[in-house]
Design an enzyme around this catalytic site. Sequence first.
Site, mmCIF file in Angstrom:
data_model
loop_
_atom_site.group_PDB
_atom_site.id
_atom_site.type_symbol
_atom_site.label_atom_id
_atom_site.label_comp_id
_atom_site.label_asym_id
_atom_site.label_seq_id
_atom_site.Cartn_x
_atom_site.Cartn_y
_atom_site.Cartn_z
ATOM 1 N N ASP A 39 0.838 -1.192 0.000
ATOM 2 C CA ASP A 39 0.000 0.000 0.000
ATOM 3 C C ASP A 39 0.877 1.248 0.000
ATOM 4 O OD1 ASP A 39 -2.102 1.789 0.242
ATOM 5 O OD2 ASP A 39 -2.241 1.576 2.404
ATOM 6 N N HIS A 40 1.460 1.541 -1.149
ATOM 7 C CA HIS A 40 2.312 2.724 -1.259
ATOM 8 C C HIS A 40 1.635 3.770 -2.132
ATOM 9 C CE1 HIS A 40 5.510 0.643 0.740
ATOM 10 N NE2 HIS A 40 5.409 -0.363 -0.117
ATOM 11 N N GLY A 49 3.734 3.441 9.318
ATOM 12 C CA GLY A 49 4.052 4.237 8.142
ATOM 13 C C GLY A 49 5.541 4.381 7.913
ATOM 14 N N GLU A 50 5.861 4.978 6.773
ATOM 15 C CA GLU A 50 7.254 5.233 6.428
ATOM 16 C C GLU A 50 7.342 6.571 5.719
ATOM 17 O OE1 GLU A 50 8.914 2.647 3.442
ATOM 18 O OE2 GLU A 50 6.921 2.144 2.760
#
Length: 160
Positions: free
Chosen positions: A49-50, A121-122
């Site tokens: 999911d990006h 997250g990221e």
Amino acid sequence: MFYGYLRGNAFRTVRNGYTMMAERTGPCELVGDGVAAEEGGFGFSVTTDHRVPRPAEQGHAPYAWAVPGAAGAGHLAHSRIGLTTYVNCPTVRHHPTVVARKAATVQILAEGRFRLGLGSGENLDEHVVGGGRPAVPVRLETLEESVRIIRPLLEGRPPW
């Protein structure tokens, strides 16, 4: 393709899974990948999911939630393969109540084979919404709060 291992006195089953890379592949191809994963004997399929392709030449970043929904309701309806989101971020990218709603919808479409993966997250994905990225302790606290909201909603209870 099932393997096992011992943990303490309990035997655990290890299932092999297939990752559908949403940042590299278009949505129709991803559903086809899920079909191929089941035909190949994989026990589950995970969707990334990006928000953006990595690198940009990859040219895709479809809405990842549509993939397990389409797979569960269409090509993989009445199948055995599990469908999972990788570490969806219910803090910066998606509100926890929206994540719960999406997860419940996909669970129905997948006839009980969906598993929700959550994470904090990221930077690559979170910075695109603006406002900077919170420090790790803040992200983890927010993730815990999100889980306290999502879990009761998925159980059919209010989160308060």
